[in-house]
Structure formats: structure tokens, C-alpha cells
Design a protein around this motif. Structure first.
Motif, PDB file in Angstrom:
ATOM      1  N   ASN A 198       0.668  -1.058   0.008  1.00 39.91           N
ATOM      2  CA  ASN A 198       0.147  -0.031  -0.054  1.00 39.91           C
ATOM      3  C   ASN A 198       0.990   1.264  -0.103  1.00 39.91           C
ATOM      4  O   ASN A 198       0.512   2.134  -0.456  1.00 39.91           O
ATOM      5  CB  ASN A 198      -0.991  -0.013   1.321  1.00 39.91           C
ATOM      6  N   ILE A 244       2.190   1.819  -3.414  1.00 41.91           N
ATOM      7  CA  ILE A 244       1.070   2.165  -4.289  1.00 41.91           C
ATOM      8  C   ILE A 244       0.924   3.717  -4.117  1.00 41.91           C
ATOM      9  O   ILE A 244       0.769   4.262  -5.236  1.00 41.91           O
ATOM     10  CB  ILE A 244      -0.150   1.302  -4.090  1.00 41.91           C
ATOM     11  N   TYR A 303      -3.930  -0.543  -9.007  1.00 38.85           N
ATOM     12  CA  TYR A 303      -4.708   0.034  -8.077  1.00 38.85           C
ATOM     13  C   TYR A 303      -6.242   0.609  -9.022  1.00 38.85           C
ATOM     14  O   TYR A 303      -7.418   0.536  -8.588  1.00 38.85           O
ATOM     15  CB  TYR A 303      -4.228   1.342  -7.422  1.00 38.85           C
ATOM     16  N   ASN A 314     -10.004  -0.347  -8.204  1.00 35.90           N
ATOM     17  CA  ASN A 314     -10.890   0.389  -7.913  1.00 35.90           C
ATOM     18  C   ASN A 314     -11.897   1.311  -8.865  1.00 35.90           C
ATOM     19  O   ASN A 314     -12.938   1.655  -8.640  1.00 35.90           O
ATOM     20  CB  ASN A 314     -10.273   1.701  -6.917  1.00 35.90           C
TER      21      ASN A 314
END
Length: 437
Positions: A198, A201, A402, A406
Motif C-alpha cells: 500500500n 502504491i 490500483y 478501484n
């Protein structure tokens, strides 16, 4: 020699301002909301990692820029490194130019959003679009007027906004409800919760906020002492951008609850300043945002119009775009302004921004690969160039991961945009080939 001294108007201060103008353009405020939603108080660390990746990407731009000294920059570097692949050079040219057009439209739209945010017209979409097109017109006129005049105005805007945003952020840190010890404790907790994946990212998404440093190379024909000023300007601008982004992030995290940062995104800093400092605080943040977006508009119009003119000179855009007056690419500048205005009118700027972001990272990777191919000629370090290739590849994969996770519909739309632009590049590359034969 006298003529040369008159035409070489841009010194180091102006070049740093052009790079910072292209980078610090409002994107950090939007990215801040995304970052905090994923990793909380670890956001400043991710920003620094993103800046390191940008520095590695800049290494190849600097080396290629010093070797080729061509205002066509990205496009010209690829064309000259791979001379037998004209279609691919054309495609890169089209992708880069429309990537710049998309960010130009976003900067203008962000400017207008802030400009009317405290008025009764804040909810009127057409007034917002009208102001956005108007501000593009203003900076288009300035760029057409004078290179030296543009440089001086860019200096004032960029350095004023850096001071203003820094002061606001430091004041927010001092007056915020969060103490330094509490911030560190929360950061430690967030670091434990956040996976390395994360953080990387967020660092990759943050990399987008450094788009703009390559605009320096587009000014190679109008700068003083390019051998020294290209690397000085680009690396100095990236370091300053990292510092201002970290300071902005700290100011927001100290003074504004995380949920408000996530909810308000680019307006979070203005809201936080309003709560901590009253109307004066929100007014100062709005002023800083207007300066940030103004200098980004000016720097992008300046650099990208020169790159567009260079691509058109090779026949990969309509011939009318090549026209210059006093070395200023007038028609290319107008082309940028018109297409950015069209994008503002038809909307979908969030989608267009994502297109620009993915394009910037992809093209930076291609530049690193091109630099590695001729590393002996550019006198580049194999280790640094391979680190750049690895970092940019990883960053690109993480952004795709990502986005697909999403917003897969947005990624599908970006693919369609690439196909349309590739078709345009194909048409003009074939037309160019026929003329040569």
C-alpha cells in the motif's frame, strides 16, 4: 553573439520556476485525500519515495537532454534513439501532447473551482467552465507576448506560492489539535496497519504530482548555459517539490481530521485553514491554490507548445501547427489552448487526468530504456538507469493494479483514448512517409 544574448532569455531561476510551475499545480491536494485514505499519517513517507522515483526518472531526461539538446524532448529523444521506428515516435508524440493538454485542462478547472469557491456562483458549472477557459486564454496571451515576460511572471507566481503554501502549512502544524508526539504515535500505528504494498502504491500515485520537470528541456533553445542549467533546474525543482508536498501533507495532517481530508480532497487544506485561522486562513489557501494552478498553466503552455511544434515540424501533426513568430510557436500554443478548452467544455476531467498520469509514467519508462540503449554516448550510469527502469516498471504496474481494482471502467476508457490517439498518429506517420517517398 549579440542576437544570441537577446534570444537566450531564461536563466536558472526561470527554469526552476517552469519546472515547479508544471509540478505544483493542485494535483497534490487531490492526491492527499487518496493517500490519507490508504496509509494515513505515513503519507509524507510515500511522498518522499515518489519523489525518489521521479528523481530516477529525471536522470534519463537530463542525460538525454544534454546529449540531444532538442526542444522536442521526449518525442525527439525517442525519434533519434530509434531512428527506424517513426510510427512509434509519432505515437509517443501524440500521447505526450494530449497528456499535457489534459493536465492543462485540469489545472484551469481547478483554478476556477478555487476562484469561485467562496462565492454564490460556486455551484454554477458553466461559470466555472467559463473562468477556466478564460484563464487559459490569459496565459496563452502571456506566452505569445514574450518569452522573457512569461519567465519573469512565472518566477513571481511560483516562488510566491511556495512561500505562501509553506507559511500556511507551518501555521496549521502549530495551531492544529494534533501534537508532534501524537502525530508520531499515529504514524507508527498507521505504518503497522499499512502493508509495504500500500505504501508503494501511494508512492506510485504520488509520482504523478511530479509531472512537469521535463518542461525545462522544451526551453533548451531559449535558455542560458543548458549544460549546467538543465540538470540544476530539474533536480532543484524536484527537491523543492518534495519539500513543499511534505510540508503541505504535514500541515493538513496536523490540523485536519483524516476523514475530512479524505472527504474534501483538494479543498481539505482550505477547510482546515478556515477552522484554525478563520476566514483569513481559507483566503490564504485559496490564494496559494490560484497561484499554484496559474503557474502550472503557464509552464505547461510554454513547454508543451514547443514540443508540439517540434513534432509538427516532422510532419506528425498538421503543418499549420509549425508556424512560429520570433521563435515563439504561436500556432502550437493556440492549438494547446483550444483543445484544453474543448476538454473543459465536454467535461470528464478526472478521466482525462488519469490518462495524463498513466501516460507520464509510461513515457518516463520509455525514456529510461532509450537512455540505457545509448548509455555510453550519454555517459550514464548503468546502475542508476536500471534502477529507474525497475522503479518505473514497478510504479506503472502498481498504478494499473490500483486503477483496475478501484476504477476499472476508467481504465477501459483510457485504453479507448490510447486507441484513438494511436489512430491519429498512424494517419500522420503514413502521410509523412508518402511525402518522403
Amino acid at each position: 553573439m549579440g542576437l544570441q544574448s537577446k534570444t537566450k532569455n531564461l536563466g536558472l531561476a526561470e527554469l526552476i520556476a517552469i519546472a515547479l510551475g508544471g509540478m505544483v499545480g493542485g494535483g497534490i491536494f487531490t492526491i492527499l485525500g487518496v493517500s490519507v485514505s490508504i496509509i494515513g499519517n505515513v503519507t509524507p513517507v510515500a511522498i518522499i519515495i515518489g519523489g525518489i522515483i521521479a528523481s530516477l526518472a529525471a536522470y534519463s531526461y537530463v542525460k538525454l537532454g544534454l546529449y540531444y539538446k532538442d526542444e522536442g524532448a521526449t518525442y525527439a529523444f525517442y525519434k533519434k534513439t530509434y531512428p527506424h521506428k517513426p510510427f512509434l515516435a509519432s505515437v509517443i508524440g501524440w500521447f505526450v501532447i494530449f497528456g499535457y493538454i489534459s493536465t492543462l485542462a485540469l489545472y484551469a478547472y481547478t483554478f476556477s473551482s478555487y476562484a469561485i469557491s467562496s462565492t454564490d456562483f460556486s455551484g454554477d458549472i458553466w461559470i466555472r467552465k467559463g473562468i477556466a477557459i478564460g484563464i487559459i486564454g490569459v496565459f496563452t496571451a502571456i506566452n505569445l507576448w514574450s518569452v522573457n515576460g512569461m519567465g519573469k511572471i512565472e518566477d513571481i507566481m511560483v516562488y510566491t506560492k511556495l512561500v505562501l503554501l509553506s507559511i500556511i502549512s507551518f501555521v496549521l502544524m502549530k495551531h492544529g489539535e494534533t501534537s508532534f508526539s501524537n502525530f508520531i504515535d499515529t504514524m507508527a500505528v498507521d505504518a503497522e496497519k499499512s502493508s509495504v504494498l500500500n505504501i508503494l502504491i501511494v508512492a506510485s500515485v504520488t509520482f504523478v504530482a511530479f509531472e512537469g520537470f521535463q518542461l525545462v528541456i522544451n526551453a533548451v533553445n531559449e535558455m542560458k548555459n543548458p549544460d549546467k542549467n538543465i540538470p540544476r533546474a530539474i533536480y532543484s525543482a524536484i527537491v523543492l517539490a518534495i519539500l513543499i508536498y511534505v510540508v503541505i501533507a504535514l500541515g493538513a495532517l496536523f490540523a485536519i481530521p483524516a476523514e475530512k481530508i479524505i472527504q474534501n480532497k483538494e479543498y481539505a487544506l482550505a477547510a482546515g485553514a478556515g477552522e484554525a485561522l478563520g476566514k483569513l486562513g481559507s483566503t490564504l489557501v485559496i490564494a496559494g491554490a490560484l497561484l499554484a494552478t496559474s503557474s502550472a498553466i503557464s509552464g505547461t503552455v510554454f513547454g508543451a507548445s514547443r514540443q508540439l511544434a517540434a513534432i509538427a515540424d516532422d510532419g506528425y501533426f498538421p503543418e499549420i501547427v509549425t508556424k512560429r513568430k520570433n521563435k515563439i510557436p504561436r500556432n502550437a500554443t493556440l492549438f494547446m489552448a483550444v483543445f484544453a478548452s474543448v476538454l473543459i467544455l465536454i467535461g470528464g476531467l478526472e478521466l482525462i487526468l488519469e490518462f495524463g498520469s498513466v501516460t507520464f509514467l509510461l513515457v518516463s519508462l520509455l525514456m529510461a530504456i532509450a537512455n540505457y540503449k545509448i548509455k555510453d554516448k550519454t555517459q550514464s550510469s548503468s546502475v542508476l538507469t536500471l534502477l529507474a527502469i525497475g522503479g518505473l516498471t514497478l510504479g506503472g504496474l502498481l498504478i494499473l493494479y490500483y486503477e483496475l481494482k478501484n476504477q476499472w471502467q476508467q481504465m477501459a476508457a483510457i485504453v479507448v483514448l490510447y486507441i484513438l490517439l494511436a489512430a491519429g498518429a498512424r494517419f500522420y506517420s503514413r502521410r509523412h512517409k508518402k511525402k518522403l517517398s
